[in-house]
Scaffold this motif. Structure first.
Motif, PDB file in Angstrom:
ATOM      1  N   GLY A   1       0.815  -1.213   0.000  1.00 13.90           N
ATOM      2  CA  GLY A   1       0.000   0.000   0.000  1.00 13.90           C
ATOM      3  C   GLY A   1       0.844   1.255   0.000  1.00 13.90           C
ATOM      4  N   LEU A   2       1.910   1.265   0.794  1.00 13.84           N
ATOM      5  CA  LEU A   2       2.783   2.440   0.840  1.00 13.84           C
ATOM      6  C   LEU A   2       3.497   2.669  -0.490  1.00 13.84           C
ATOM      7  N   TRP A   3       3.974   1.598  -1.100  1.00 19.67           N
ATOM      8  CA  TRP A   3       4.667   1.753  -2.377  1.00 19.67           C
ATOM      9  C   TRP A   3       3.723   2.244  -3.468  1.00 19.67           C
ATOM     10  N   LEU A   4       2.509   1.710  -3.505  1.00 22.46           N
ATOM     11  CA  LEU A   4       1.544   2.173  -4.508  1.00 22.46           C
ATOM     12  C   LEU A   4       1.135   3.619  -4.248  1.00 22.46           C
ATOM     13  N   LEU A   5       0.956   3.977  -2.981  1.00 28.15           N
ATOM     14  CA  LEU A   5       0.645   5.355  -2.620  1.00 28.15           C
ATOM     15  C   LEU A   5       1.771   6.288  -3.051  1.00 28.15           C
TER      16      LEU A   5
ATOM     17  N   VAL B   1      -0.301   1.830   9.402  1.00 22.42           N
ATOM     18  CA  VAL B   1       0.150   3.143   8.982  1.00 22.42           C
ATOM     19  C   VAL B   1      -0.969   4.142   9.288  1.00 22.42           C
ATOM     20  N   PRO B   2      -0.641   5.288   9.874  1.00 21.66           N
ATOM     21  CA  PRO B   2      -1.686   6.274  10.180  1.00 21.66           C
ATOM     22  C   PRO B   2      -2.461   6.688   8.930  1.00 21.66           C
ATOM     23  N   LEU B   3      -3.726   6.906   9.099  1.00 23.06           N
ATOM     24  CA  LEU B   3      -4.665   7.350   8.076  1.00 23.06           C
ATOM     25  C   LEU B   3      -5.055   6.264   7.075  1.00 23.06           C
ATOM     26  N   LEU B   4      -4.114   5.507   6.563  1.00 19.16           N
ATOM     27  CA  LEU B   4      -4.403   4.591   5.462  1.00 19.16           C
ATOM     28  C   LEU B   4      -4.154   3.116   5.762  1.00 19.16           C
ATOM     29  N   GLY B   5      -3.586   2.798   6.896  1.00 17.88           N
ATOM     30  CA  GLY B   5      -3.218   1.423   7.201  1.00 17.88           C
ATOM     31  C   GLY B   5      -4.379   0.451   7.184  1.00 17.88           C
TER      32      GLY B   5
END
Length: 110
Positions: free
Chosen positions: A47-51, A94-98
């Protein structure tokens, strides 16, 4: 989740945050063992990498150094928070999106 499960999955959980290739390596290596700790952090990392890629594409169109630096600081803080959780053996979203990442990629590691 037991301490043994966390200790077995900690290495792959940490690897998942180092480049998108690391996320893919952690995903494929976790397919056999199905470690829930590794699966949690693999979903967060993906998710972080795609974000980072999607927002990076949008931010690059602004051509403003303040927006660009703010974006990179935001992404770096999210990654550091997630990596710290993997190192300490915690399931920190992860804050907000985890939570969104966990729902979106719920099939990973199951």
């Amino acid at each position: 989740m037991t301490d043994q499960t966390i200790q077995e999955g900690k290495t792959l959980a940490i690897v998942s945050y180092f480049t998108l290739i690391g996320t893919l390596i952690a995903f494929f290596m976790n397919n056999e063992k199905r470690n829930q700790f590794t699966a949690f952090h693999t979903r967060q990392a993906l998710g972080l990498w795609l974000l980072e890629m999607i927002l990076g594409f949008v931010v690059s169109g602004f051509d403003n150094w303040m927006i660009t630096y703010s974006f990179w600081i935001f992404i770096a803080v999210l990654f550091l928070y997630a990596i710290f959780g993997a190192i300490t053996g915690k399931l920190y979203s992860v804050p907000l999106l985890g939570d969104f990442f966990q729902k979106l990629f719920k099939n990973i590691g199951q």
